[in-house]
Design a protein around this motif. Structure first.
Motif, short mmCIF file in Angstrom:
data_model
loop_
_atom_site.label_atom_id
_atom_site.label_comp_id
_atom_site.label_asym_id
_atom_site.label_seq_id
_atom_site.Cartn_x
_atom_site.Cartn_y
_atom_site.Cartn_z
N ALA A 53 34.16 4.02 121.45
CA ALA A 53 33.14 3.33 122.23
C ALA A 53 33.61 1.93 122.61
N HIS A 54 34.23 1.24 121.67
CA HIS A 54 34.71 -0.12 121.91
C HIS A 54 35.78 -0.13 123.01
N LEU A 55 36.71 0.81 122.93
CA LEU A 55 37.79 0.89 123.92
C LEU A 55 37.25 1.12 125.33
N PHE A 56 36.36 2.09 125.46
CA PHE A 56 35.87 2.43 126.79
C PHE A 56 34.84 1.44 127.30
N GLY A 57 34.16 0.75 126.39
CA GLY A 57 33.31 -0.35 126.82
C GLY A 57 34.12 -1.47 127.43
N LYS A 58 35.25 -1.81 126.80
CA LYS A 58 36.13 -2.85 127.32
C LYS A 58 36.73 -2.44 128.67
N LEU A 59 37.11 -1.17 128.78
CA LEU A 59 37.66 -0.68 130.05
C LEU A 59 36.62 -0.79 131.16
N SER A 60 35.37 -0.45 130.85
CA SER A 60 34.30 -0.47 131.86
C SER A 60 34.04 -1.88 132.38
N VAL A 61 34.16 -2.86 131.49
CA VAL A 61 33.96 -4.26 131.90
C VAL A 61 35.18 -4.77 132.65
N MET A 62 36.36 -4.42 132.17
CA MET A 62 37.61 -4.90 132.77
C MET A 62 37.83 -4.31 134.16
N ILE A 63 37.51 -3.01 134.31
CA ILE A 63 37.77 -2.31 135.57
C ILE A 63 36.51 -1.54 135.97
N PRO A 64 35.50 -2.24 136.51
CA PRO A 64 34.25 -1.56 136.88
C PRO A 64 34.40 -0.73 138.15
N GLY A 65 33.60 0.32 138.26
CA GLY A 65 33.64 1.15 139.46
C GLY A 65 33.05 2.52 139.21
N ASP A 66 32.61 3.19 140.28
CA ASP A 66 31.99 4.50 140.16
C ASP A 66 32.93 5.57 139.62
N SER A 67 34.24 5.34 139.73
CA SER A 67 35.21 6.33 139.25
C SER A 67 35.42 6.26 137.74
N GLY A 68 34.90 5.22 137.09
CA GLY A 68 34.96 5.14 135.63
C GLY A 68 36.37 5.12 135.08
N VAL A 69 36.65 6.04 134.15
CA VAL A 69 37.94 6.11 133.47
C VAL A 69 39.10 6.22 134.46
N ALA A 70 38.87 6.92 135.56
CA ALA A 70 39.94 7.13 136.54
C ALA A 70 40.52 5.81 137.06
#
Length: 404
Positions: A53-70
């Motif tokens: 959860a921590h990893l993907f929360g940081k990713l979401s803030v760092m690289i926001p967008g509708d494509s998410g993880v992609a």
């Protein structure tokens, strides 16, 4: 004007789907393998879940967008690998929701005694009607459903624990048995990676997303642990967890909770993949007409495409051409591939050694579970991966040639 979600509504959107039907299915399954050691397996898996959860929360803030993880995958490995991650996620959502709705239909039949197949179709239609509303309306409904689930399970399990002796009798188990329990529980991690697909629809993402993840994880961990403990030290049945407090209403409540969890899960993933499709269309990867959003900022055309796909899957299921287990197996493999690419991207993007090691641990676990998929699915995944990796290498060579 499009209303955006705060931390509470975003957490409401995540809690139900991440708990999922696993909160009903996993406690007895894990206990059957390792007995009272199950609680230790739950603790380990929740620790990994916190890291995930921590990893993907940081990713979401760092690289926001509708494509998410992609989007994170694109930054780490390039455009073609980003498209690969998007395809994996989209394919997973093509197969999975019908299986989840079939589970809801089964429990609906137990409550109403109507035809399971018709109830499955009604549940699927209901989900799509909800998804035509703006994201805050969906978030409010998801928050209400998640609150009902959490309060009911927590209260029933706490009441059960009050009337148990609390002793923990440990027998002997093998490393293989404990490992099997961890592999089984690893499915409880899936879901956190979807938060990125909603990152553009929250207020102040840098504050809202971490808060929502903290709230969600606290609630999910608390409910998971108390349910696991109550199951172990109670009478070893899920309906039994609620019998002490709710009496004859326990079985209908478990059925209702399972139905709500299924609907919550499908709401989250279809909403996420429709935004992914719209974003991919906006980037020119898919036909541009799929990028359209209506006045409520709902990606209506992408949603219509997914509805058509799911109607086709439902027809195949109704005709007994595909089974629930086959749909789940296919969906799980593609979900794992998407998550695996996400954690590999974390290893490359984050500078913190702690986060890199955490991502490496998660990547190893995801890859190990993926190997349990059928040879046919693994073959398809291998072919698709090789194709997109080749495209990425060609692109890199062309860029290097231009620079020279």
């Amino acid at each position: 004007m499009n209303k955006k979600m705060g931390a509470l509504l975003l957490s409401g959107l995540m809690i139900g789907p991440i708990l999922g039907s696993g909160i009903i299915i996993l406690p007895p399954a894990v206990y059957e393998i390792v007995g009272n050691y199950a609680i230790f397996a739950w603790v380990i898996m929740l620790a990994l879940s916190m890291l995930f959860a921590h990893l993907f929360g940081k990713l979401s803030v760092m690289i926001p967008g509708d494509s998410g993880v992609a989007l994170a995958v694109e930054r780490a490995f390039g455009t073609h690998i980003k498209n690969l991650a998007a395809i994996f996620f989209a394919l997973a959502v093509c197969f999975g929701p019908v299986a989840v709705m079939a589970t809801a239909g089964y429990y609906f039949e137990l409550l109403t005694h109507f035809n399971e197949l018709w109830l499955t179709g009604i549940c699927l239609l209901f989900v799509y009607l909800l998804l035509t509303q703006n994201v805050t309306a969906v978030g409010k409904l998801a928050f209400a459903m998640s609150s009902f689930i959490v309060i009911t399970l927590f209260a029933g399990s706490a009441y059960t624990l009050l009337y148990t002796d609390g002793t923990l009798s440990l027998g002997s188990i093998t490393v293989i048995e404990f490992g099997q329990s961890l592999l089984l529980l690893f499915w409880a991690l899936i879901g956190w990676e979807v938060v990125g697909n909603y990152s553009l629809e929250v207020k102040d993402p840098e504050r809202t997303i971490p808060r929502a993840i903290l709230i969600s994880f606290t609630v999910i961990a608390s409910v998971s642990l108390i349910v696991a403990m109550a199951f172990q030290w109670g009478n070893h049945t899920m309906s039994g967890l609620l019998t002490g407090l709710f009496g004859s209403f326990a079985t209908p409540l478990i059925s209702t909770i399972t139905i709500i969890l299924c609907i919550s899960t499908v709401l989250l993933v279809i909403g996420a993949v429709s935004r992914l499709i719209a974003d991919q269309a906006k980037q020119g990867v898919l036909p541009r007409w799929l990028s359209h959003k209506n006045k409520k900022q709902v990606p209506a055309r992408a949603l219509t495409l997914m509805f058509i796909i799911h109607v086709c899957m439902f027809v195949l299921y109704a005709a007994n051409i595909v089974s629930i287990s086959q749909l789940v197996a296919i969906a799980n493999a593609f979900f794992l591939c998407n998550a695996l690419l996400g954690v590999l991207a974390c290893m490359r993007i984050f500078s913190s050694p702690f986060l890199k090691v955490g991502a490496a641990i998660l990547a190893s676990c995801f890859f190990s579970i993926l190997l349990f998929s059928s040879p046919i699915i693994l073959g398809v995944i291998t072919i698709v991966c090789c194709y997109f990796i080749r495209l990425q290498r060609i692109t890199v060579k062309k860029q290097m040639h231009i620079q020279q």
